[in-house]
Design an enzyme around this catalytic site. Sequence first.
Site, PDB file in Angstrom:
ATOM      1  N   GLY A   1      -4.237   6.585  -3.972  1.00 22.18           N
ATOM      2  CA  GLY A   1      -3.584   5.706  -2.964  1.00 22.18           C
ATOM      3  C   GLY A   1      -5.168   5.128  -3.249  1.00 22.18           C
TER       4      GLY A   1
ATOM      5  N   ALA B   1       5.108  11.586   3.656  1.00 20.34           N
ATOM      6  CA  ALA B   1       5.829  11.143   4.139  1.00 20.34           C
ATOM      7  C   ALA B   1       6.532   9.310   3.788  1.00 20.34           C
ATOM      8  CB  ALA B   1       6.628  11.046   6.256  1.00 20.34           C
ATOM      9  N   GLY B   2       5.668   9.141   2.859  1.00 26.04           N
ATOM     10  CA  GLY B   2       5.513   7.996   2.569  1.00 26.04           C
ATOM     11  C   GLY B   2       6.418   7.106   1.188  1.00 26.04           C
ATOM     12  N   GLN B   3       6.352   6.025   0.964  1.00 28.09           N
ATOM     13  CA  GLN B   3       6.887   5.722   0.016  1.00 28.09           C
ATOM     14  C   GLN B   3       7.069   6.005  -1.433  1.00 28.09           C
ATOM     15  OE1 GLN B   3       8.166   1.484  -1.969  1.00 28.09           O
ATOM     16  NE2 GLN B   3       6.148   1.337  -1.595  1.00 28.09           N
ATOM     17  N   ILE B   4       5.617   6.693  -1.734  1.00 25.61           N
ATOM     18  CA  ILE B   4       5.282   7.327  -3.080  1.00 25.61           C
ATOM     19  C   ILE B   4       5.746   9.019  -2.797  1.00 25.61           C
ATOM     20  CG2 ILE B   4       3.993   8.473  -4.465  1.00 25.61           C
ATOM     21  CD1 ILE B   4       2.296   5.926  -4.366  1.00 25.61           C
TER      22      ILE B   4
ATOM     23  N   HIS C   1      -8.439   0.100 -11.529  1.00 23.89           N
ATOM     24  CA  HIS C   1      -7.121   0.591 -11.645  1.00 23.89           C
ATOM     25  C   HIS C   1      -6.935  -1.068 -10.256  1.00 23.89           C
ATOM     26  CE1 HIS C   1      -2.603   0.706 -10.422  1.00 23.89           C
ATOM     27  NE2 HIS C   1      -2.797   0.959  -9.305  1.00 23.89           N
TER      28      HIS C   1
ATOM     29  N   ASN D   1      -8.902   1.555   3.340  1.00 22.34           N
ATOM     30  CA  ASN D   1      -8.635   2.685   3.560  1.00 22.34           C
ATOM     31  C   ASN D   1      -9.921   4.413   3.603  1.00 22.34           C
ATOM     32  OD1 ASN D   1      -6.080   2.487   3.894  1.00 22.34           O
ATOM     33  ND2 ASN D   1      -5.519   1.671   1.478  1.00 22.34           N
TER      34      ASN D   1
ATOM     35  N   GLN E   1     -11.112  13.236   4.250  1.00 17.74           N
ATOM     36  CA  GLN E   1     -10.279  14.677   3.167  1.00 17.74           C
ATOM     37  C   GLN E   1     -11.494  15.055   2.057  1.00 17.74           C
ATOM     38  OE1 GLN E   1      -6.652  12.300   1.995  1.00 17.74           O
ATOM     39  NE2 GLN E   1      -6.087  12.114   4.114  1.00 17.74           N
TER      40      GLN E   1
ATOM     41  N   GLY F   1       0.169  11.595   2.676  1.00 14.85           N
ATOM     42  CA  GLY F   1       1.175  10.439   2.929  1.00 14.85           C
ATOM     43  C   GLY F   1       2.380  11.036   2.184  1.00 14.85           C
TER      44      GLY F   1
ATOM     45  N   ASP G   1      -1.038   1.906 -14.788  1.00 14.74           N
ATOM     46  CA  ASP G   1      -1.616   1.394 -15.640  1.00 14.74           C
ATOM     47  C   ASP G   1      -1.011   2.123 -17.703  1.00 14.74           C
ATOM     48  OD1 ASP G   1      -2.533  -0.183 -13.499  1.00 14.74           O
ATOM     49  OD2 ASP G   1      -4.018   1.509 -13.798  1.00 14.74           O
TER      50      ASP G   1
HETATM   51  P1  NAD Z   1       3.078   4.048   2.552  1.00 13.80           P
HETATM   52  O1  NAD Z   1       2.597   3.049   3.260  1.00 13.80           O
HETATM   53  O2  NAD Z   1       4.530   4.051   2.262  1.00 13.80           O
HETATM   54  O3  NAD Z   1       2.712   5.283   2.223  1.00 13.80           O
HETATM   55  C1  NAD Z   1       1.596   6.108   3.166  1.00 13.80           C
HETATM   56  C2  NAD Z   1       1.542   7.456   4.092  1.00 13.80           C
HETATM   57  O4  NAD Z   1       0.616   7.400   4.262  1.00 13.80           O
HETATM   58  C3  NAD Z   1       2.380   6.656   4.924  1.00 13.80           C
HETATM   59  O5  NAD Z   1       3.159   7.378   5.327  1.00 13.80           O
HETATM   60  C4  NAD Z   1       1.379   6.854   6.038  1.00 13.80           C
HETATM   61  O6  NAD Z   1       1.793   7.906   7.359  1.00 13.80           O
HETATM   62  C5  NAD Z   1       0.671   7.665   5.252  1.00 13.80           C
HETATM   63  N1  NAD Z   1      -1.308   7.964   5.458  1.00 13.80           N
HETATM   64  C6  NAD Z   1      -1.893   7.048   6.152  1.00 13.80           C
HETATM   65  N2  NAD Z   1      -3.251   7.694   6.853  1.00 13.80           N
HETATM   66  C7  NAD Z   1      -3.117   8.770   6.280  1.00 13.80           C
HETATM   67  C8  NAD Z   1      -4.451   9.734   6.498  1.00 13.80           C
HETATM   68  N3  NAD Z   1      -5.245   9.878   7.240  1.00 13.80           N
HETATM   69  N4  NAD Z   1      -3.807  11.285   6.164  1.00 13.80           N
HETATM   70  C9  NAD Z   1      -2.585  11.539   5.663  1.00 13.80           C
HETATM   71  N5  NAD Z   1      -1.774  10.446   5.419  1.00 13.80           N
HETATM   72  C10 NAD Z   1      -1.700   9.517   6.146  1.00 13.80           C
HETATM   73  O7  NAD Z   1       2.143   3.757   0.752  1.00 13.80           O
HETATM   74  P2  NAD Z   1       2.722   3.932  -0.683  1.00 13.80           P
HETATM   75  O8  NAD Z   1       3.429   2.858  -1.008  1.00 13.80           O
HETATM   76  O9  NAD Z   1       3.380   5.738  -0.568  1.00 13.80           O
HETATM   77  O10 NAD Z   1       1.842   3.836  -1.359  1.00 13.80           O
HETATM   78  C11 NAD Z   1       0.609   4.867  -0.774  1.00 13.80           C
HETATM   79  C12 NAD Z   1      -1.023   4.495  -1.881  1.00 13.80           C
HETATM   80  O11 NAD Z   1      -0.604   4.426  -3.102  1.00 13.80           O
HETATM   81  C13 NAD Z   1      -1.423   3.414  -1.368  1.00 13.80           C
HETATM   82  O12 NAD Z   1      -2.704   2.978  -1.035  1.00 13.80           O
HETATM   83  C14 NAD Z   1      -0.647   2.575  -3.070  1.00 13.80           C
HETATM   84  O13 NAD Z   1      -1.391   1.105  -2.284  1.00 13.80           O
HETATM   85  C15 NAD Z   1      -1.559   3.588  -3.398  1.00 13.80           C
HETATM   86  N6  NAD Z   1      -0.655   3.546  -4.914  1.00 13.80           N
HETATM   87  C16 NAD Z   1      -1.822   3.340  -6.292  1.00 13.80           C
HETATM   88  C17 NAD Z   1      -1.049   3.638  -7.136  1.00 13.80           C
HETATM   89  C18 NAD Z   1      -2.093   3.309  -8.598  1.00 13.80           C
HETATM   90  O14 NAD Z   1      -1.185   3.789  -9.769  1.00 13.80           O
HETATM   91  N7  NAD Z   1      -3.277   4.130  -8.054  1.00 13.80           N
HETATM   92  C19 NAD Z   1       0.503   3.427  -7.640  1.00 13.80           C
HETATM   93  C20 NAD Z   1       1.179   2.839  -6.371  1.00 13.80           C
HETATM   94  C21 NAD Z   1       0.665   2.575  -5.516  1.00 13.80           C
HETATM   95  C1  LMR Z   2       0.564  -0.204  -8.599  1.00 13.23           C
HETATM   96  O1  LMR Z   2      -0.695  -0.570  -9.229  1.00 13.23           O
HETATM   97  O2  LMR Z   2       1.646  -0.427  -8.309  1.00 13.23           O
HETATM   98  C2  LMR Z   2      -0.164   0.120  -6.979  1.00 13.23           C
HETATM   99  O3  LMR Z   2      -1.560  -0.034  -7.160  1.00 13.23           O
HETATM  100  C3  LMR Z   2      -0.109  -0.573  -6.018  1.00 13.23           C
HETATM  101  C4  LMR Z   2      -0.340  -2.609  -6.031  1.00 13.23           C
HETATM  102  O4  LMR Z   2      -0.867  -2.721  -5.256  1.00 13.23           O
HETATM  103  O5  LMR Z   2      -0.911  -2.850  -6.527  1.00 13.23           O
END
Ligand code: NAD
Ligand code: LMR
Length: 328
Positions: A130, A14-17, A187, A105, A112, A12, A159
Amino acid sequence: MSSAPLKVAVTGAAGQIGYSLLFRLASGALTNGRPIELRLLEITPALKALEGVVMELDDCAFPSLAGVEIGDDAEKIFDGVNLALLVGARPRGPGMERGDLLSANGAIFTAQGKALNAVAADDVRIGVTGNPANTNALIAHKNAPDIPAERFSALTRLDHNRAISQLAAKTGAPVTDITKMTIWGNHSATQYPDLFHAEVAGKNAAETVGDQDWLENTFIPTVAKRGAAIIEARGSSSAASAASATVDAARDWLFGSAEGDWVSMAVVSDGSYGVPEGLVSSFPVTTKDGDWSIVQGLDIDDFSRARIDASVAELADERDAVTELGLI
Ligand code: NAD
Ligand code: LMR
């Protein structure tokens, strides 16, 4: 410590994180100067955007960045990786719980898990960010039978950091004075941030605060619902803080937690504290040389017991749901 580059996969990317995480990793925040090679996995339509991110990585001229490879084939990207940070998954939107993402998801983590099982390095560690992170880690683990269970973890460090920050604000102590914080369970909104074992400047945190109403009705819900509050305020889920926590968790896992303290990690339960064996649940752990061990012997009173049990019951429900979906 080896001076060969640590091969780190990020999904992921290219995503936000990813946009925050990659720059932290490349700048040396994880490996403290040891060279790092990034292996970035995306879905095909996101590869062009990822190329742009790689241009930006190049433009930073990071001394510790030894190479970057991108692609949409998990077996190629995961080949020989020492650490896989599984971030790529759909985030939730307003009004959703993280568990609502299970069917969207879950399938990502079967594929993977299988790919990691086939090609990752023998010493691989796998951190799942994720969502729903705990159960996605369970899915990856169950689909990677040759990788030891203790190599999988899910991120509850965000957290944990949130809980430290809230307690520091309440007590006026610097965050560095707060130790022995624990997040138990999932979580999710059922998680249990525990102040009964945490300390503020070496003194019991619950006693220092001395306000059960704040602990129960402000602290716990603020930490547990922080993700939703950020989605509400920002219009999208936490990203920079999630990336920062992902680095904190991986760094401590590989290089060790601080002496006299512990961290929270969701790991495959060995039955400690009554958490059924096999569930990926958050515990207080110490880490050393790439291994973790659950802190033993903490007294769990009725208040804490009920909260841990509620979050663990949710994890068991999620496990049953993904079993029914045929993902494990
Ligand atoms: P985002 O939508 O900006 O980016 C997700 C990226 O994953 C996208 O670029 C997408 O193309 C890519 N993707 C989708 N399927 C894929 C695959 N099969 N293989 C590789 N890449 C793939 O989302 P984000 O804001 O970066 O968040 C990513 C995940 O992290 C979300 O599920 C979010 O809820 C989770 N998250 C978890 C925590 C935590 O504390 N555990 C905190 C924040 C966000
Ligand atoms: C968070 O805790 O910020 C992430 O898991 C994103 C969400 O869906 O809360």
